[in-house]
Write an enzyme that holds these catalytic residues in place. Sequence first.
Site, PDB file in Angstrom:
ATOM      1  NE  ARG A  23      -0.693  -0.489   4.958  1.00  0.00           N
ATOM      2  CZ  ARG A  23      -0.645   0.426   5.918  1.00  0.00           C
ATOM      3  NH1 ARG A  23      -1.175   1.614   5.728  1.00  0.00           N
ATOM      4  NH2 ARG A  23      -0.070   0.156   7.071  1.00  0.00           N
ATOM      5  N   GLY A  24       0.234   2.387  -0.172  1.00  0.00           N
ATOM      6  CA  GLY A  24       0.919   3.678  -0.048  1.00  0.00           C
ATOM      7  C   GLY A  24       2.054   3.874  -1.042  1.00  0.00           C
ATOM      8  CB  ILE A  25       5.295   5.655  -0.618  1.00  0.00           C
ATOM      9  CG1 ILE A  25       4.688   7.021  -0.260  1.00  0.00           C
ATOM     10  CG2 ILE A  25       6.591   5.819  -1.395  1.00  0.00           C
ATOM     11  CD1 ILE A  25       5.536   7.846   0.699  1.00  0.00           C
ATOM     12  NE  ARG A  45       3.494  -4.913   9.303  1.00  0.00           N
ATOM     13  CZ  ARG A  45       3.347  -3.992  10.234  1.00  0.00           C
ATOM     14  NH1 ARG A  45       3.970  -4.118  11.384  1.00  0.00           N
ATOM     15  NH2 ARG A  45       2.582  -2.946  10.026  1.00  0.00           N
ATOM     16  CG  ASP A  59       7.322  -7.578  11.404  1.00  0.00           C
ATOM     17  OD1 ASP A  59       8.249  -6.742  11.428  1.00  0.00           O
ATOM     18  OD2 ASP A  59       6.310  -7.488  12.121  1.00  0.00           O
ATOM     19  N   GLY A  88       7.929   1.321   6.784  1.00  0.00           N
ATOM     20  CA  GLY A  88       8.193   2.274   7.864  1.00  0.00           C
ATOM     21  C   GLY A  88       6.949   2.536   8.681  1.00  0.00           C
ATOM     22  CE1 TYR A 151       8.607   7.911   9.748  1.00  0.00           C
ATOM     23  CE2 TYR A 151       9.046  10.245   9.457  1.00  0.00           C
ATOM     24  CZ  TYR A 151       8.662   9.030   8.940  1.00  0.00           C
ATOM     25  OH  TYR A 151       8.317   8.934   7.606  1.00  0.00           O
ATOM     26  CE  LYS A 155      11.229   6.952   7.546  1.00  0.00           C
ATOM     27  NZ  LYS A 155      11.184   5.805   6.624  1.00  0.00           N
ATOM     28  CB  ILE A 184       3.494  11.210   0.182  1.00  0.00           C
ATOM     29  CG1 ILE A 184       4.970  11.644   0.152  1.00  0.00           C
ATOM     30  CG2 ILE A 184       3.043  10.562  -1.123  1.00  0.00           C
ATOM     31  CD1 ILE A 184       5.359  12.679  -0.883  1.00  0.00           C
TER      32      ILE A 184
HETATM   33  P1  NDP Z   1       1.869   3.531   5.026  1.00  0.00           P
HETATM   34  O1  NDP Z   1       1.614   3.651   6.481  1.00  0.00           O
HETATM   35  O2  NDP Z   1       0.787   3.816   4.042  1.00  0.00           O
HETATM   36  O3  NDP Z   1       2.510   2.094   4.684  1.00  0.00           O
HETATM   37  C1  NDP Z   1       3.568   1.606   5.453  1.00  0.00           C
HETATM   38  C2  NDP Z   1       4.060   0.318   4.842  1.00  0.00           C
HETATM   39  O4  NDP Z   1       5.132  -0.184   5.648  1.00  0.00           O
HETATM   40  C3  NDP Z   1       2.975  -0.751   4.826  1.00  0.00           C
HETATM   41  O5  NDP Z   1       3.141  -1.563   3.695  1.00  0.00           O
HETATM   42  C4  NDP Z   1       3.291  -1.538   6.096  1.00  0.00           C
HETATM   43  O6  NDP Z   1       2.840  -2.884   6.059  1.00  0.00           O
HETATM   44  C5  NDP Z   1       4.802  -1.503   6.060  1.00  0.00           C
HETATM   45  N1  NDP Z   1       5.382  -1.803   7.365  1.00  0.00           N
HETATM   46  C6  NDP Z   1       5.306  -1.068   8.508  1.00  0.00           C
HETATM   47  N2  NDP Z   1       5.942  -1.704   9.496  1.00  0.00           N
HETATM   48  C7  NDP Z   1       6.444  -2.850   8.975  1.00  0.00           C
HETATM   49  C8  NDP Z   1       7.200  -3.945   9.497  1.00  0.00           C
HETATM   50  N3  NDP Z   1       7.581  -4.003  10.772  1.00  0.00           N
HETATM   51  N4  NDP Z   1       7.538  -4.948   8.651  1.00  0.00           N
HETATM   52  C9  NDP Z   1       7.152  -4.939   7.372  1.00  0.00           C
HETATM   53  N5  NDP Z   1       6.418  -3.951   6.818  1.00  0.00           N
HETATM   54  C10 NDP Z   1       6.075  -2.918   7.622  1.00  0.00           C
HETATM   55  O7  NDP Z   1       3.113   4.503   4.781  1.00  0.00           O
HETATM   56  P2  NDP Z   1       3.577   5.342   3.514  1.00  0.00           P
HETATM   57  O8  NDP Z   1       3.305   4.635   2.268  1.00  0.00           O
HETATM   58  O9  NDP Z   1       3.101   6.731   3.704  1.00  0.00           O
HETATM   59  O10 NDP Z   1       5.148   5.359   3.813  1.00  0.00           O
HETATM   60  C11 NDP Z   1       6.082   4.521   3.147  1.00  0.00           C
HETATM   61  C12 NDP Z   1       7.476   4.979   3.555  1.00  0.00           C
HETATM   62  O11 NDP Z   1       7.638   6.357   3.201  1.00  0.00           O
HETATM   63  C13 NDP Z   1       7.732   4.898   5.051  1.00  0.00           C
HETATM   64  O12 NDP Z   1       9.065   4.495   5.277  1.00  0.00           O
HETATM   65  C14 NDP Z   1       7.505   6.314   5.511  1.00  0.00           C
HETATM   66  O13 NDP Z   1       8.218   6.577   6.688  1.00  0.00           O
HETATM   67  C15 NDP Z   1       8.034   7.084   4.335  1.00  0.00           C
HETATM   68  N6  NDP Z   1       7.540   8.448   4.245  1.00  0.00           N
HETATM   69  C16 NDP Z   1       6.190   8.708   4.091  1.00  0.00           C
HETATM   70  C17 NDP Z   1       5.768  10.017   3.988  1.00  0.00           C
HETATM   71  C18 NDP Z   1       4.340  10.395   3.792  1.00  0.00           C
HETATM   72  O14 NDP Z   1       4.064  11.604   3.763  1.00  0.00           O
HETATM   73  N7  NDP Z   1       3.421   9.481   3.623  1.00  0.00           N
HETATM   74  C19 NDP Z   1       6.729  11.136   4.056  1.00  0.00           C
HETATM   75  C20 NDP Z   1       8.083  10.754   4.212  1.00  0.00           C
HETATM   76  C21 NDP Z   1       8.461   9.452   4.294  1.00  0.00           C
HETATM   77  P3  NDP Z   1       1.345  -3.263   6.601  1.00  0.00           P
HETATM   78  O15 NDP Z   1       0.376  -2.850   5.522  1.00  0.00           O
HETATM   79  O16 NDP Z   1       1.407  -4.701   6.800  1.00  0.00           O
HETATM   80  O17 NDP Z   1       1.153  -2.492   7.871  1.00  0.00           O
END
Ligand code: NDP
Length: 245
Positions: A23-25, A45, A59, A88, A151, A155, A184
Amino acid sequence: MILEEFVADAEQGRSVLVTGGNRGIGLAIARAFVENGDRVAITYRSGEVPEGLLGVKADVTSEAQVDAAFTAVEGAHGPVEVLVANAGMTRDTLLLRMTESDFTDVIDTNLTGAFRVIKRASKGMIRLRKGRVVLISSVTGLYGAPGQINYSASKAGLIGIARSLTRELGSRGITANVVAPGFINTDMTAELPEDTRKNYLATIPARRFAEPTEVANVVRWIASDDAAYISGAVIPVDGGLGMGH
Ligand code: NDP
């Protein structure tokens, strides 16, 4: 298939692994590499594996799960040539309320998690004599943010990893770069209180948050042949918020 056969099979695209790509980025990044013709795997996960991607459950806080995920990806797509350490989490709170586990849990996922996957990926990259490591940091790694001591520290640490990795493995055809997004539109920022969103919008020169594809396109480029001579760099994708990196 043995390593040499995968190398000969290079026209099928590179073996790419994105952590947290469900999901997400991370998902946007995975889709950008699919568009590129690469063979793309993601770790997840929870939830479902998005269509068109190979999903391996892991994980990043577990070395054993990371190892098993890589073994599965190597079996299906060959040694990982492009690794995007994206998984993250946040656990925001002000310093005086932040518990030690609030701090160490975030470090364990964001920083040590990246170390675990990079260490595992580096074995195959060294044998391939090529590789691209992209670490997803954040504008707050260098800019700082109230409530994000855990955090921001995690980072900022990714920059140290990328630069040391560049010095260790740069001669083996491996690059390591950091992409530092600003705000984002994902589940992570959806959690922010409306006041905080408004305050940040006012300070972002672009006056908007970005879409995940805007980060994904930069990650795809930094992992491309066009960027072969860039390593140890921090590339902001933040609408000008953190200028001075
Ligand atoms: P989301 O919260 O939408 O997604 C986080 C992702 O990380 C999910 O796929 C989640 O899996 C996975 N994850 C979290 N913890 C673990 C773990 N222990 N083991 C395996 N997978 C894990 O975040 P974003 O898409 O917004 O962020 C993606 C990255 O970009 C992150 O590193 C974040 O810090 C960074 N970032 C985001 C920003 C933003 O504005 N959104 C800005 C700057 C940086 P699951 O679905 O299973 O929980």
